[in-house]
Design a protein around this motif. Structure first.
Motif, PDB file in Angstrom:
ATOM      1  N   ILE A  90       0.857  -1.187   0.000  1.00 32.65           N
ATOM      2  CA  ILE A  90       0.000   0.000   0.000  1.00 32.65           C
ATOM      3  C   ILE A  90       0.890   1.234   0.000  1.00 32.65           C
ATOM      4  CG2 ILE A  90      -1.807   1.294   1.212  1.00 32.65           C
ATOM      5  CD1 ILE A  90      -2.493  -1.379   2.647  1.00 32.65           C
ATOM      6  N   LEU A  91       0.668   2.135  -0.937  1.00 33.15           N
ATOM      7  CA  LEU A  91       1.403   3.405  -0.994  1.00 33.15           C
ATOM      8  C   LEU A  91       0.502   4.532  -0.527  1.00 33.15           C
ATOM      9  CD1 LEU A  91       3.820   5.193  -1.891  1.00 33.15           C
ATOM     10  CD2 LEU A  91       2.743   5.308  -4.146  1.00 33.15           C
ATOM     11  N   VAL A  92       1.020   5.330   0.391  1.00 35.45           N
ATOM     12  CA  VAL A  92       0.316   6.538   0.826  1.00 35.45           C
ATOM     13  C   VAL A  92       1.219   7.725   0.512  1.00 35.45           C
ATOM     14  CG1 VAL A  92      -0.691   7.802   2.765  1.00 35.45           C
ATOM     15  CG2 VAL A  92      -0.861   5.297   2.683  1.00 35.45           C
ATOM     16  N   ASP A  93       0.724   8.641  -0.289  1.00 39.39           N
ATOM     17  CA  ASP A  93       1.492   9.835  -0.660  1.00 39.39           C
ATOM     18  C   ASP A  93       0.503  10.956  -0.931  1.00 39.39           C
ATOM     19  OD1 ASP A  93       3.565  11.507  -1.299  1.00 39.39           O
ATOM     20  OD2 ASP A  93       4.289  10.370  -3.014  1.00 39.39           O
ATOM     21  N   VAL A  94       1.002  12.166  -1.001  1.00 38.59           N
ATOM     22  CA  VAL A  94       0.133  13.305  -1.248  1.00 38.59           C
ATOM     23  C   VAL A  94      -0.422  13.223  -2.668  1.00 38.59           C
ATOM     24  CG1 VAL A  94       2.039  14.803  -2.008  1.00 38.59           C
ATOM     25  CG2 VAL A  94      -0.053  15.824  -1.088  1.00 38.59           C
ATOM     26  N   PHE A  95      -1.723  13.493  -2.821  1.00 39.46           N
ATOM     27  CA  PHE A  95      -2.347  13.481  -4.133  1.00 39.46           C
ATOM     28  C   PHE A  95      -1.870  14.677  -4.951  1.00 39.46           C
ATOM     29  CE2 PHE A  95      -5.992  11.056  -2.041  1.00 39.46           C
ATOM     30  CZ  PHE A  95      -5.563   9.835  -2.554  1.00 39.46           C
ATOM     31  N   GLU A  96      -1.915  14.531  -6.269  1.00 45.52           N
ATOM     32  CA  GLU A  96      -1.416  15.550  -7.189  1.00 45.52           C
ATOM     33  C   GLU A  96      -2.003  16.929  -6.895  1.00 45.52           C
ATOM     34  OE1 GLU A  96       0.781  17.256 -10.145  1.00 45.52           O
ATOM     35  OE2 GLU A  96       0.923  15.167  -9.530  1.00 45.52           O
ATOM     36  N   GLU A  97      -3.314  16.967  -6.641  1.00 46.03           N
ATOM     37  CA  GLU A  97      -3.994  18.257  -6.485  1.00 46.03           C
ATOM     38  C   GLU A  97      -3.987  18.762  -5.037  1.00 46.03           C
ATOM     39  OE1 GLU A  97      -7.005  15.038  -5.779  1.00 46.03           O
ATOM     40  OE2 GLU A  97      -5.335  15.408  -7.149  1.00 46.03           O
ATOM     41  N   ILE A 106      -5.617   8.273   5.509  1.00 44.37           N
ATOM     42  CA  ILE A 106      -5.213   7.428   6.633  1.00 44.37           C
ATOM     43  C   ILE A 106      -6.387   6.557   7.086  1.00 44.37           C
ATOM     44  CG2 ILE A 106      -4.248   7.380   8.949  1.00 44.37           C
ATOM     45  CD1 ILE A 106      -2.357   8.385   6.740  1.00 44.37           C
ATOM     46  N   ARG A 107      -7.580   7.102   7.052  1.00 49.19           N
ATOM     47  CA  ARG A 107      -8.762   6.292   7.413  1.00 49.19           C
ATOM     48  C   ARG A 107      -8.942   5.144   6.425  1.00 49.19           C
ATOM     49  NH1 ARG A 107     -12.732  11.426   8.740  1.00 49.19           N
ATOM     50  NH2 ARG A 107     -12.090  11.727  10.919  1.00 49.19           N
ATOM     51  N   ASN A 108      -8.753   5.426   5.146  1.00 50.37           N
ATOM     52  CA  ASN A 108      -8.854   4.364   4.135  1.00 50.37           C
ATOM     53  C   ASN A 108      -7.767   3.316   4.343  1.00 50.37           C
ATOM     54  OD1 ASN A 108     -11.067   5.539   2.883  1.00 50.37           O
ATOM     55  ND2 ASN A 108      -9.825   6.668   1.394  1.00 50.37           N
ATOM     56  N   LEU A 109      -6.574   3.777   4.740  1.00 47.14           N
ATOM     57  CA  LEU A 109      -5.484   2.844   5.041  1.00 47.14           C
ATOM     58  C   LEU A 109      -5.879   1.916   6.185  1.00 47.14           C
ATOM     59  CD1 LEU A 109      -2.521   1.835   4.931  1.00 47.14           C
ATOM     60  CD2 LEU A 109      -1.933   3.746   6.440  1.00 47.14           C
ATOM     61  N   ILE A 110      -6.444   2.479   7.240  1.00 47.00           N
ATOM     62  CA  ILE A 110      -6.847   1.682   8.399  1.00 47.00           C
ATOM     63  C   ILE A 110      -7.884   0.640   8.003  1.00 47.00           C
ATOM     64  CG2 ILE A 110      -7.995   1.783  10.651  1.00 47.00           C
ATOM     65  CD1 ILE A 110      -6.743   4.587  10.997  1.00 47.00           C
TER      66      ILE A 110
END
Length: 309
Positions: A90-97, A106-110
């Motif tokens: 799973i990659l979490v990074d800032v979205f383009e916009e 983070i909630r979706n990650l959980i």
């Protein structure tokens, strides 16, 4: 030229780091919460992708090539990550916009981590640019870092920015760095060409990282800019006047990088006025980022007060 870390199948300059991490893994000592800290563009994310691939592909038909520090293109785990369909990554990074990694991510990650795993392989969460986590995101992340589910591993990437001690204390911090010679060598190897043939010497300093240089070359290639003969001052002016940063946040980041480079190249102890302007624009850039202010006003002020003099 695709310079995304997930596409870098050869690892350069980080032999010691990855071999140390793999030794820990083999002895079952590898921490499940790791923080890679260092300058942006030195290959921290690339190192993370290679470590993850080594572990996930260990028993696959085309495993990681540890001898050459290379990801096999026929590697199943690599292909799945490329297709954004690897159930163990799973990659979490800032979205383009966006300017921050927000609480929704983070909630979706959980929610994802609370679901059952598809297999017995370890699951990896790579959180890039953790300095862009907002306070709500950090608080939510701290809860799952405190007691992660079994077989879940976190790798956090910090670009030498200030991180909350509560977040940092939950991870084992690996400080990653490169010498100037290493940075130049890595850049030349990735380009398969001598950097001096492609860039004006004004763009290369002791602080340059491979990621910064590759991003600059990539930008000038896409926009048919002669980066060998164009001066730094003229390139900044061109980017500001073209206003392409309005549609591409990576170009905006490039301008910030070039502005800092301009000051580093020109500031001297004798030039008090330029030192004051350097401090002024550093504060203004920081304020613009924090409060989501209009970048165009900042860029035009820099052009008028610095470049047009």
């Amino acid at each position: 030229m695709n310079i995304d870390p997930s596409n870098q199948t050869k690892l350069y300059g980080h032999d010691i780091h990855i071999n140390s991490l793999i030794r820990l893994h083999k002895k079952d000592y590898l921490p499940n919460k790791i923080l890679f800290s260092g300058e942006k563009g030195i290959g921290k994310s690339t190192l993370a992708y290679h470590l993850i691939n080594y572990i996930l592909s260990y028993e696959e038909e085309s495993p990681y090539d540890l001898k050459n520090l290379k990801i096999n293109l026929e590697n199943k785990s690599f292909k799945l990550i490329q297709n954004k369909s690897n159930p163990n990554f799973i990659l979490v990074d800032v979205f383009e916009e966006k300017k921050n990694i927000d609480i929704v991510q983070i909630r979706n990650l959980i929610l994802t981590l609370n679901k059952s795993s598809f297999n017995t392989k370890p699951r990896f969460v790579l959180i890039d640019n953790i300095e862009l986590l907002n306070i709500n995101s950090i608080n939510a992340l701290l809860k799952i870092l405190e007691e992660p589910n079994d077989n879940i591993n976190f790798i956090l990437i910090n670009n030498n920015k200030k991180v909350l001690p509560t977040l940092k204390s939950r991870c084992l911090n690996f400080k990653i760095s490169l010498t100037y010679d290493q940075s130049m060598d890595i850049t030349n190897k990735i380009l398969n060409e001598n950097l001096d043939n492609l860039l004006n010497e004004e763009f290369i300093t002791n602080y340059s990282t491979p990621g910064q240089l590759l991003r600059l070359i990539n930008f000038t290639n896409i926009n048919n800019i002669d980066s060998k003969n164009l001066k730094l001052k003229d390139l900044i002016s061109k980017i500001i006047l073209d206003k392409k940063y309005k549609k591409d946040s990576s170009i905006k980041d490039l301008i910030y990088l070039l502005i800092e480079l301009y000051f580093r190249n020109n500031v001297s102890i004798k030039n008090i006025k330029l030192i004051n302007m350097y401090n002024y624009f550093l504060k203004k850039i920081n304020t613009t980022k924090i409060f989501n202010l209009d970048e165009e006003t900042l860029f035009m002020e820099f052009k008028d007060k610095i470049l047009n003099e």
